[in-house]
Design a protein around this motif. Structure first.
Motif, PDB file in Angstrom:
ATOM      1  N   TYR A  11      28.957   4.403  24.375  1.00  0.00           N
ATOM      2  CA  TYR A  11      27.871   4.600  24.020  1.00  0.00           C
ATOM      3  C   TYR A  11      26.469   5.307  23.948  1.00  0.00           C
ATOM      4  CZ  TYR A  11      23.065   2.539  23.101  1.00  0.00           C
ATOM      5  OH  TYR A  11      21.642   2.043  23.310  1.00  0.00           O
ATOM      6  N   ILE A  12      26.265   5.946  25.295  1.00  0.00           N
ATOM      7  CA  ILE A  12      24.804   6.437  26.260  1.00  0.00           C
ATOM      8  C   ILE A  12      25.829   8.271  26.406  1.00  0.00           C
ATOM      9  CG2 ILE A  12      24.073   7.210  27.958  1.00  0.00           C
ATOM     10  CD1 ILE A  12      24.008   4.305  28.882  1.00  0.00           C
ATOM     11  N   ASP A  31      37.264  11.465  28.016  1.00  0.00           N
ATOM     12  CA  ASP A  31      37.114   9.170  27.451  1.00  0.00           C
ATOM     13  C   ASP A  31      38.670   9.260  27.102  1.00  0.00           C
ATOM     14  OD1 ASP A  31      36.948   7.078  26.550  1.00  0.00           O
ATOM     15  OD2 ASP A  31      35.170   7.912  27.040  1.00  0.00           O
ATOM     16  N   ASN A  32      38.508   8.039  27.925  1.00  0.00           N
ATOM     17  CA  ASN A  32      40.206   7.471  27.869  1.00  0.00           C
ATOM     18  C   ASN A  32      40.630   6.560  27.128  1.00  0.00           C
ATOM     19  OD1 ASN A  32      38.883   4.839  29.144  1.00  0.00           O
ATOM     20  ND2 ASN A  32      39.927   5.037  30.444  1.00  0.00           N
ATOM     21  N   SER A  34      39.059   3.284  26.359  1.00  0.00           N
ATOM     22  CA  SER A  34      39.282   2.320  26.801  1.00  0.00           C
ATOM     23  C   SER A  34      38.175   1.420  26.440  1.00  0.00           C
ATOM     24  CB  SER A  34      39.362   2.093  27.922  1.00  0.00           C
ATOM     25  OG  SER A  34      37.937   2.127  28.871  1.00  0.00           O
ATOM     26  N   ASN A  35      36.856   1.783  25.968  1.00  0.00           N
ATOM     27  CA  ASN A  35      36.267   1.260  25.452  1.00  0.00           C
ATOM     28  C   ASN A  35      35.025   2.306  24.405  1.00  0.00           C
ATOM     29  OD1 ASN A  35      34.737  -1.046  25.457  1.00  0.00           O
ATOM     30  ND2 ASN A  35      32.487  -0.321  26.478  1.00  0.00           N
ATOM     31  N   SER A  36      35.564   2.497  23.103  1.00  0.00           N
ATOM     32  CA  SER A  36      35.122   2.918  22.673  1.00  0.00           C
ATOM     33  C   SER A  36      36.067   4.446  21.561  1.00  0.00           C
ATOM     34  CB  SER A  36      34.608   4.686  22.778  1.00  0.00           C
ATOM     35  OG  SER A  36      35.372   5.479  23.850  1.00  0.00           O
ATOM     36  N   ASP A  58      42.106   9.899  31.520  1.00  0.00           N
ATOM     37  CA  ASP A  58      41.508   8.804  32.357  1.00  0.00           C
ATOM     38  C   ASP A  58      41.215   9.354  33.484  1.00  0.00           C
ATOM     39  OD1 ASP A  58      41.702   6.275  33.550  1.00  0.00           O
ATOM     40  OD2 ASP A  58      43.225   5.374  32.236  1.00  0.00           O
ATOM     41  N   LEU A  59      40.551   9.020  34.366  1.00  0.00           N
ATOM     42  CA  LEU A  59      40.096   9.700  35.285  1.00  0.00           C
ATOM     43  C   LEU A  59      41.021   9.412  36.260  1.00  0.00           C
ATOM     44  CD1 LEU A  59      36.088   9.731  34.901  1.00  0.00           C
ATOM     45  CD2 LEU A  59      37.943  11.446  35.249  1.00  0.00           C
ATOM     46  N   PHE A  80      29.999   9.940  33.039  1.00  0.00           N
ATOM     47  CA  PHE A  80      29.274   7.916  32.721  1.00  0.00           C
ATOM     48  C   PHE A  80      30.473   7.338  32.356  1.00  0.00           C
ATOM     49  CE2 PHE A  80      26.367  11.277  30.017  1.00  0.00           C
ATOM     50  CZ  PHE A  80      25.620  10.898  29.676  1.00  0.00           C
ATOM     51  N   LYS A  84      31.825  -1.702  32.514  1.00  0.00           N
ATOM     52  CA  LYS A  84      30.235  -1.920  32.814  1.00  0.00           C
ATOM     53  C   LYS A  84      29.756  -3.151  32.287  1.00  0.00           C
ATOM     54  CE  LYS A  84      29.253  -1.126  27.993  1.00  0.00           C
ATOM     55  NZ  LYS A  84      27.858  -0.501  27.142  1.00  0.00           N
ATOM     56  N   ASN A  99      38.923   1.082  38.647  1.00  0.00           N
ATOM     57  CA  ASN A  99      38.749   1.938  38.175  1.00  0.00           C
ATOM     58  C   ASN A  99      36.894   3.110  37.824  1.00  0.00           C
ATOM     59  OD1 ASN A  99      38.616   3.050  35.067  1.00  0.00           O
ATOM     60  ND2 ASN A  99      36.865   2.349  34.497  1.00  0.00           N
ATOM     61  N   SER A 123      23.777   5.512  37.410  1.00  0.00           N
ATOM     62  CA  SER A 123      23.726   4.321  37.837  1.00  0.00           C
ATOM     63  C   SER A 123      22.971   3.703  37.050  1.00  0.00           C
ATOM     64  CB  SER A 123      22.787   4.897  39.598  1.00  0.00           C
ATOM     65  OG  SER A 123      23.264   3.339  40.057  1.00  0.00           O
ATOM     66  N   TYR A 148      30.495  -5.083  39.356  1.00  0.00           N
ATOM     67  CA  TYR A 148      29.502  -4.401  38.232  1.00  0.00           C
ATOM     68  C   TYR A 148      29.048  -3.495  39.692  1.00  0.00           C
ATOM     69  CZ  TYR A 148      26.946  -1.417  35.324  1.00  0.00           C
ATOM     70  OH  TYR A 148      26.691  -0.216  34.251  1.00  0.00           O
ATOM     71  N   LYS A 152      28.359  -0.015  41.531  1.00  0.00           N
ATOM     72  CA  LYS A 152      27.674   1.686  41.598  1.00  0.00           C
ATOM     73  C   LYS A 152      26.705   1.643  43.000  1.00  0.00           C
ATOM     74  CE  LYS A 152      27.506   2.017  36.955  1.00  0.00           C
ATOM     75  NZ  LYS A 152      28.278   3.058  36.446  1.00  0.00           N
ATOM     76  N   TYR A 176      19.730   3.252  35.028  1.00  0.00           N
ATOM     77  CA  TYR A 176      18.979   3.106  33.815  1.00  0.00           C
ATOM     78  C   TYR A 176      18.724   1.723  33.912  1.00  0.00           C
ATOM     79  CZ  TYR A 176      22.642   6.267  32.704  1.00  0.00           C
ATOM     80  OH  TYR A 176      23.905   7.625  32.585  1.00  0.00           O
TER      81      TYR A 176
END
Ligand code: NAD
Ligand code: UFG
Length: 336
Positions: A11-12, A31-32, A34-36, A58-59, A80, A84, A99, A123, A148, A152, A176
């Motif tokens: 998203y961001i 980006d892996n 996993s959420n996109s 994947d990181l 990013f 989350k 992760n 963060s 979570y 951070k 944020y």
């Protein structure tokens, strides 16, 4: 100048990619997914008319990260990538620690090895826990109420330790507040999988007819209408703060932390009512119990970012609601 954007399909990150490309930066996105979805990457290319490399890496996989740093000369990293969802982090804490922490440590290790030491990190205002008062400034005490938030907090501390060990690191930690809204084109936006956890995506899914009504979590907080108050910030304003942070770390060594918020709090009912009137959509809602772990009021003192970064949020709640609806109504099923 090539910037590596981790989590850039999200998203961001996708909104940041547009802003970076439009400002003349070269980018590489990791980006892996996993959420996109890759469709967000396609849309960023379409919106900007610019091409850039995307890697589904994947990181957690150091070898993959290494290969990118061997292939490209990165000037800085905007980081990013991370999981989350607060509720999920309580259910599967190890997944979150693994992760978010291991991913960040891998990234920083590879950065150090390749002498790339400029980092902008995502963060969250969640690191302020349940603050004594508002507005919240960067010197407030830090705490976490869920795994979570703890990731951070821990990453912030790891980054500060890193800078103590080697002061040539240049790190901007951006906290944020509540990012909402979408690109004004309506082509990219927030695309939660399953039932949305956050208020704005829930409202927009009610508007599109996917959900019956919004559950308002509590109307007995000490606020003007009893519902929770948050600092909602337009995602495009938020990502502009990252470009300012890049400029800042180009000039300054060390670690600096910035709130990215508007400085104004609006209640849950303010958001529902604004969305309703701006978009002429009915948003049925029902008051239910407080959500465990929620705080009553949270909004930023954004003065430090204004002073040191020359950044200030410009878009109001009306634009946030208008742009969210543009995205949701043109893409009823998100990127699918
Ligand atoms: P998002 O889930 O849309 O984007 C995060 C991206 O990171 C996703 O595309 C996901 O696939 C990717 N990712 C996750 N783990 C990865 C890994 N190990 N390797 C590679 N890619 C990985 O979330 P977002 O809302 O865009 O948030 C971006 C960042 O901002 C996150 O770090 C989040 O914690 C932070 N943040 C978000 C909010 C918010 O309300 N959206 C508030 C405060 C902080
Ligand atoms: N809310 C509802 N109904 C819903 C969802 C939310 O009434 O269906 C209320 C919440 O009780 C709260 C407000 O709307 O008062 C905002 O809730 P969100 O879940 O949208 O956002 P939070 O402030 O709880 O948390 C968000 C992110 C966190 C991040 C935090 C601070 O989800 O990850 O902002 O940045 F840490």
């Amino acid at each position: 100048m090539t910037i590596l954007v981790t989590g850039g399909a999200g998203y961001i990150g996708s909104h940041a990619a547009v802003e970076l490309l439009n400002s003349g930066y070269e980018i590489v996105v990791l980006d892996n997914l996993s959420n996109s979805q890759t469709e967000s990457i396609n849309r960023v290319k379409e919106l900007t008319g610019k091409d850039f490399p995307f890697y589904q890496y994947d990181l957690l996989d150091r070898v993959d990260i290494e290969s990118l740093f061997e292939k490209y000369e990165f000037e800085a990293i905007i980081h990013f990538a991370g999981l989350k969802a607060v509720g999920e982090s309580v259910q599967v804490p190890l997944k979150y620690y693994h992760n978010n922490l291991t991913g960040t440590i891998n990234l920083c290790e590879v950065m150090a090895k390749h002498n790339v030491k400029k980092l902008v990190f995502s963060s969250s205002a969640t690191v302020y826990g349940n603050p004594d008062r508002v507005p919240i400034d960067e010197s407030f005490p830090l705490s976490a109420t869920n795994p979570y938030g703890r990731t951070k907090l821990m990453i912030e501390e790891i980054l500060r330790d890193l800078n103590v060990s080697d002061p040539s690191w240049r790190i901007a930690i951006l906290r944020y507040f509540n990012p909402i809204g979408a690109h004004e084109s309506g082509r990219i936006g927030e695309n939660p999988s399953g039932i949305p956890n956050n208020l704005m995506p829930y409202i927009s899914q009610v508007a599109i007819g996917k959900r019956d009504k919004v559950s308002v979590f509590g109307n007995d907080y000490e606020t003007k209408d009893g519902t929770g108050v948050r600092d909602f910030i337009h995602v495009v304003d938020l990502v502009k703060g990252h470009l300012k942070a890049l400029e800042y770390i180009n000039k300054n060594e060390g670690v600096e932390t910035f709130n990215l918020g508007t400085g104004t709090g609006y209640s849950v009912l303010d958001l529902i009512n604004t969305f309703k009137s701006v978009n002429s959509q009915e948003i049925p809602y029902q008051i239910v119990e407080r959500r465990p772990g929620d705080i009553g009021v949270c909004y930023a003192n954004p003065e430090k970012a204004e002073k040191l970064l020359g950044w200030r949020a410009e878009k109001d709640l009306i634009e946030m609601c208008k742009d969210t609806w543009k995205w949701q109504s043109q893409n009823p099923n998100g990127f699918e």
